[in-house]
Write an enzyme that holds these catalytic residues in place. Structure first.
Site, mmCIF file in Angstrom:
data_model
loop_
_atom_site.group_PDB
_atom_site.id
_atom_site.type_symbol
_atom_site.label_atom_id
_atom_site.label_comp_id
_atom_site.label_asym_id
_atom_site.label_seq_id
_atom_site.Cartn_x
_atom_site.Cartn_y
_atom_site.Cartn_z
ATOM 1 N N GLU A 87 0.823 -1.212 0.000
ATOM 2 C CA GLU A 87 0.000 0.000 0.000
ATOM 3 C C GLU A 87 0.855 1.259 0.000
ATOM 4 O O GLU A 87 0.551 2.234 -0.708
ATOM 5 C CB GLU A 87 -0.922 0.040 1.236
ATOM 6 C CG GLU A 87 -1.855 -1.145 1.354
ATOM 7 C CD GLU A 87 -1.317 -2.279 2.201
ATOM 8 O OE1 GLU A 87 -2.125 -2.911 2.903
ATOM 9 O OE2 GLU A 87 -0.091 -2.538 2.176
ATOM 10 N N CYS A 115 -2.744 -2.791 7.227
ATOM 11 C CA CYS A 115 -2.381 -2.706 8.639
ATOM 12 C C CYS A 115 -2.669 -1.278 9.129
ATOM 13 O O CYS A 115 -3.053 -0.400 8.352
ATOM 14 C CB CYS A 115 -0.903 -3.053 8.833
ATOM 15 S SG CYS A 115 0.218 -1.792 8.166
ATOM 16 N N CYS A 118 -0.543 1.454 7.279
ATOM 17 C CA CYS A 118 -1.022 1.747 5.928
ATOM 18 C C CYS A 118 -2.370 2.461 5.965
ATOM 19 O O CYS A 118 -2.613 3.374 5.176
ATOM 20 C CB CYS A 118 -1.105 0.466 5.112
ATOM 21 S SG CYS A 118 0.518 -0.258 4.781
#
Length: 177
Positions: A87, A115, A118
């Site tokens: 990402e 996560c 990100c």
């Protein structure tokens, strides 16, 4: 300075080896799949590239006006950088492509739920949509930071979930053996 030059050289090398193909979603594509599935398949291609480098196979693409403007896959091992998630690679490439830090009217397609790190970056980018395949029960933002994204960001989950999940599970199964 040496490390910065090495990273820059690496990115230039990667662009020369694998220039970003420009992909558009067209009416012809709609006969076989919907746009979310089409772009998630493109993210799966990126995930496979990560797996070929012995990276955790997570891939991402960012789409604006039906066009892929950025691609990324995990490079944490290659760059020895814990922030080099798919990402983050895609966000950086999209911002450079657009010439600005905001990704309004863009969609991120990523094979695994982002996560917290990100998701925070996606929140700052003000991306309009986040579409992910497989959920991440252990590290996903939905569990740990459900408000990390911009309040107007639409979240779609479960697109090609089985394919996305299988890729990661097979990778870790090989690692254990």
């Amino acid at each position: 300075m040496i490390v910065e030059n090495q990273i820059l050289d690496f990115f230039i090398f990667c662009k020369q080896q694998n220039p970003m193909p420009i992909s558009y979603y067209s009416e012809d594509d709609s006969k076989e799949t919907n746009p979310d599935e089409y772009f998630m398949r493109q993210a799966l291609i990126e995930a496979q590239r990560a797996g070929e480098r012995d990276e955790v196979p997570i891939g991402a693409v960012i789409v604006c006006q039906g066009r892929i403007i950025a691609r990324g896959h995990n490079l944490t091992e290659t760059l020895t950088d814990v922030t080099a998630h798919a990402e983050m690679q895609a966000i950086t490439a999209a911002a450079q492509f657009l010439g600005g830090k905001y990704l309004i009217d863009c969609s991120l397609y990523v094979t695994v739920e982002p996560c917290v790190m990100c998701a925070g970056a996606l929140g700052w980018s003000q991306i309009s949509r986040v579409v992910y395949g497989a959920s991440d029960e252990k590290r996903g933002f939905v569990r740990f930071a459900p408000n990390a994204l911009h309040p107007k960001t639409e979240i779609v989950s479960g697109i090609l979930e089985a394919d996305c999940s299988k890729l990661v599970k097979e990778f870790f199964k090989r690692k254990r053996n």
